[in-house]
Design a protein around this motif. Structure first.
Motif, PDB file in Angstrom:
ATOM      1  N   CYS A  64       0.823  -1.215   0.000  1.00  0.00           N
ATOM      2  CA  CYS A  64       0.000   0.000   0.000  1.00  0.00           C
ATOM      3  C   CYS A  64       0.854   1.261   0.000  1.00  0.00           C
ATOM      4  O   CYS A  64       0.388   2.325  -0.418  1.00  0.00           O
ATOM      5  CB  CYS A  64      -0.954  -0.013   1.193  1.00  0.00           C
ATOM      6  N   ASN A  65       2.104   1.161   0.438  1.00  0.00           N
ATOM      7  CA  ASN A  65       3.033   2.287   0.345  1.00  0.00           C
ATOM      8  C   ASN A  65       3.723   2.354  -1.018  1.00  0.00           C
ATOM      9  O   ASN A  65       4.485   3.296  -1.273  1.00  0.00           O
ATOM     10  CB  ASN A  65       4.105   2.181   1.433  1.00  0.00           C
ATOM     11  N   GLY A  66       3.485   1.352  -1.858  1.00  0.00           N
ATOM     12  CA  GLY A  66       4.107   1.342  -3.177  1.00  0.00           C
ATOM     13  C   GLY A  66       5.536   0.853  -3.183  1.00  0.00           C
ATOM     14  O   GLY A  66       6.274   1.059  -4.155  1.00  0.00           O
ATOM     15  N   TRP A  67       5.956   0.157  -2.114  1.00  0.00           N
ATOM     16  CA  TRP A  67       7.336  -0.305  -2.009  1.00  0.00           C
ATOM     17  C   TRP A  67       7.524  -1.692  -2.614  1.00  0.00           C
ATOM     18  O   TRP A  67       8.543  -1.955  -3.242  1.00  0.00           O
ATOM     19  CB  TRP A  67       7.779  -0.322  -0.547  1.00  0.00           C
ATOM     20  N   ILE A  68       6.570  -2.590  -2.388  1.00  0.00           N
ATOM     21  CA  ILE A  68       6.599  -3.896  -3.043  1.00  0.00           C
ATOM     22  C   ILE A  68       5.867  -3.743  -4.369  1.00  0.00           C
ATOM     23  O   ILE A  68       4.705  -3.318  -4.407  1.00  0.00           O
ATOM     24  CB  ILE A  68       5.939  -4.976  -2.174  1.00  0.00           C
ATOM     25  N   ARG A  69       6.581  -4.089  -5.451  1.00  0.00           N
ATOM     26  CA  ARG A  69       6.049  -3.833  -6.794  1.00  0.00           C
ATOM     27  C   ARG A  69       6.074  -5.100  -7.644  1.00  0.00           C
ATOM     28  O   ARG A  69       6.844  -6.026  -7.385  1.00  0.00           O
ATOM     29  CB  ARG A  69       6.870  -2.741  -7.476  1.00  0.00           C
ATOM     30  N   GLU A  70       5.262  -5.095  -8.648  1.00  0.00           N
ATOM     31  CA  GLU A  70       5.169  -6.238  -9.559  1.00  0.00           C
ATOM     32  C   GLU A  70       6.523  -6.526 -10.185  1.00  0.00           C
ATOM     33  O   GLU A  70       7.212  -5.625 -10.675  1.00  0.00           O
ATOM     34  CB  GLU A  70       4.139  -5.948 -10.646  1.00  0.00           C
ATOM     35  N   GLY A  71       6.927  -7.811 -10.133  1.00  0.00           N
ATOM     36  CA  GLY A  71       8.140  -8.242 -10.805  1.00  0.00           C
ATOM     37  C   GLY A  71       9.435  -7.915 -10.100  1.00  0.00           C
ATOM     38  O   GLY A  71      10.517  -8.256 -10.604  1.00  0.00           O
ATOM     39  N   LYS A  72       9.386  -7.277  -8.931  1.00  0.00           N
ATOM     40  CA  LYS A  72      10.597  -6.898  -8.218  1.00  0.00           C
ATOM     41  C   LYS A  72      10.789  -7.807  -6.995  1.00  0.00           C
ATOM     42  O   LYS A  72       9.830  -8.137  -6.302  1.00  0.00           O
ATOM     43  CB  LYS A  72      10.531  -5.445  -7.759  1.00  0.00           C
ATOM     44  N   PRO A  73      12.042  -8.191  -6.713  1.00  0.00           N
ATOM     45  CA  PRO A  73      12.273  -9.109  -5.593  1.00  0.00           C
ATOM     46  C   PRO A  73      11.988  -8.465  -4.241  1.00  0.00           C
ATOM     47  O   PRO A  73      12.049  -7.249  -4.076  1.00  0.00           O
ATOM     48  CB  PRO A  73      13.754  -9.474  -5.725  1.00  0.00           C
ATOM     49  N   VAL A  74      11.685  -9.331  -3.280  1.00  0.00           N
ATOM     50  CA  VAL A  74      11.476  -8.938  -1.890  1.00  0.00           C
ATOM     51  C   VAL A  74      12.603  -9.548  -1.066  1.00  0.00           C
ATOM     52  O   VAL A  74      12.881 -10.744  -1.186  1.00  0.00           O
ATOM     53  CB  VAL A  74      10.105  -9.422  -1.385  1.00  0.00           C
ATOM     54  N   ILE A  75      13.231  -8.728  -0.237  1.00  0.00           N
ATOM     55  CA  ILE A  75      14.379  -9.169   0.560  1.00  0.00           C
ATOM     56  C   ILE A  75      14.084  -8.940   2.036  1.00  0.00           C
ATOM     57  O   ILE A  75      13.485  -7.925   2.406  1.00  0.00           O
ATOM     58  CB  ILE A  75      15.666  -8.407   0.158  1.00  0.00           C
TER      59      ILE A  75
END
Length: 354
Positions: A64-75
């Protein structure tokens, strides 16, 4: 809201509807006639631990903050259970997940992360996992979730079926419905912050005890009223204790802190296994040792009431460590006196000082 973001939130909310709550059960201790002990069983979440709640909140917060985005890795920087739960949610959303963790993390937790499609990035120095995670995020264009910063702010502590609200609702029909104490060990500090804030928000008479393992700086930070203390080693009780005072740790909502020896944590864990007929994890042992100390003190004063704590995860992830006598011997952890102390207390009501 973009179509991907909308779909991501809906998928996580659907998971929440399927697994919104966990059981609260009473520990069988007939000798404690006026003190009732309860554990909220967080091991029944889909990923097997309390961290499922945290991971869900962190993902929603970041999406909801726009930090996790489509196609981008999560660490994430995690010693295990948070990473397992975040790997689950990353897989749910079709995202790559990388867990940065100490090289000493149990093989069972590594396997659980890999089961959900995550990659484990092991580091020798546990004090560097945050910095390494941020560097990976910078290099890949992904997002470092940073549980140690955001755990206390990603959860709505006022209610919305958080863990504190759930505890008080589930206790409402018990003999002593308002707990005298809630006992919690700090990993990020987020759960203790949620519980402590909720108690104050609801104007309850309940007190919060936070129990800290060896090789963790939280207890000293609380006792000295400082947030700049650090250690050069990590906790042997996986998932709890930290070498630095994390931003999610809120000492001002805590009524009391105690430090629990690792041998006491694992001894209480083994005693609890014999009492419940099932295996809890090491952090549950830390919690339960604090529960027994409080119960013994209440009995000595002639008090009555209830004490609630958490079963943070199951013991299957620790078969090669805390439930392995050879591993304990190798690490010079002598649990027998503490195991017998807890079993004697549960059976007779006598707390024998060690």
């Amino acid at each position: 809201m973009t179509s991907w973001r909308k779909q991501a939130v809906q998928l996580i909310q659907a998971d929440y509807n399927r697994s919104a709550d966990t059981h609260l059960f009473r520990v069988d201790a007939p000798a404690l006639t006026r003190v009732d002990l309860y554990l909220k069983d967080e091991s029944t979440h889909p990923t097997g631990s309390l961290k499922h709640r945290l991971a869900r909140s962190l993902f929603l917060h970041a999406i909801c903050n726009g930090w996790i985005r489509e196609g981008k890795p999560v660490i994430e920087a995690s010693s295990g259970s948070t990473a397992v739960s975040e790997a689950y949610f990353a897989k749910l959303l079709g995202l790559e997940f990388i867990a940065v963790m100490p090289a000493t993390t149990s093989q069972q937790k590594i396997a659980a992360i890999e089961f959900y499609g995550g990659t484990c990035h092991l580091v020798e120095d546990p004090t560097t996992i945050g910095a390494v995670s941020q560097q990976l995020a910078d290099d890949t264009g992904g997002h470092f979730v940073d549980q140690f910063t955001y755990a206390e702010r990603a959860t709505d502590w006022r209610g919305s079926n958080n863990i504190a609200e759930s505890i008080f609702e589930q206790m409402s029909s018990e003999r002593f419905p308002v707990p005298k104490w809630v006992v919690m060990c700090p990993g990020t500090g987020g759960t203790s912050a949620t519980i402590g804030r909720y108690i104050r928000y609801r104007c309850e008479d309940t007190k919060l005890l936070v129990v800290d393992p060896e090789n963790s700086v939280f207890y000293d930070c609380y006792a000295q009223e400082r947030n700049d203390l650090t250690l050069t080693c990590g906790s042997r009780i996986e998932g709890i204790g930290r070498p630095r005072c994390e931003k999610s740790f809120v000492p001002t909502v805590i009524d009391e802190m105690r430090q629990v020896p690792d041998a006491a944590s694992i001894g209480a864990m083994r005693a609890l296994e014999k009492t419940l007929g099932r295996r809890p994890g090491g952090s549950t042992g830390t919690n339960f040792y604090g529960v027994c100390q409080l119960a013994a003190e209440m009995l000595a004063r002639g008090d009555e009431g209830s004490i609630v704590s958490l079963m943070c995860d199951g013991g299957e992830r620790y078969a090669n460590t805390y439930y392995n006598d050879a591993w304990l011997e190798e690490h010079h952890i002598h649990i027998r006196p503490y195991e017998e102390q807890v079993l004697t207390f549960l059976g007779t009501g006598r707390w024998e000082a060690l």
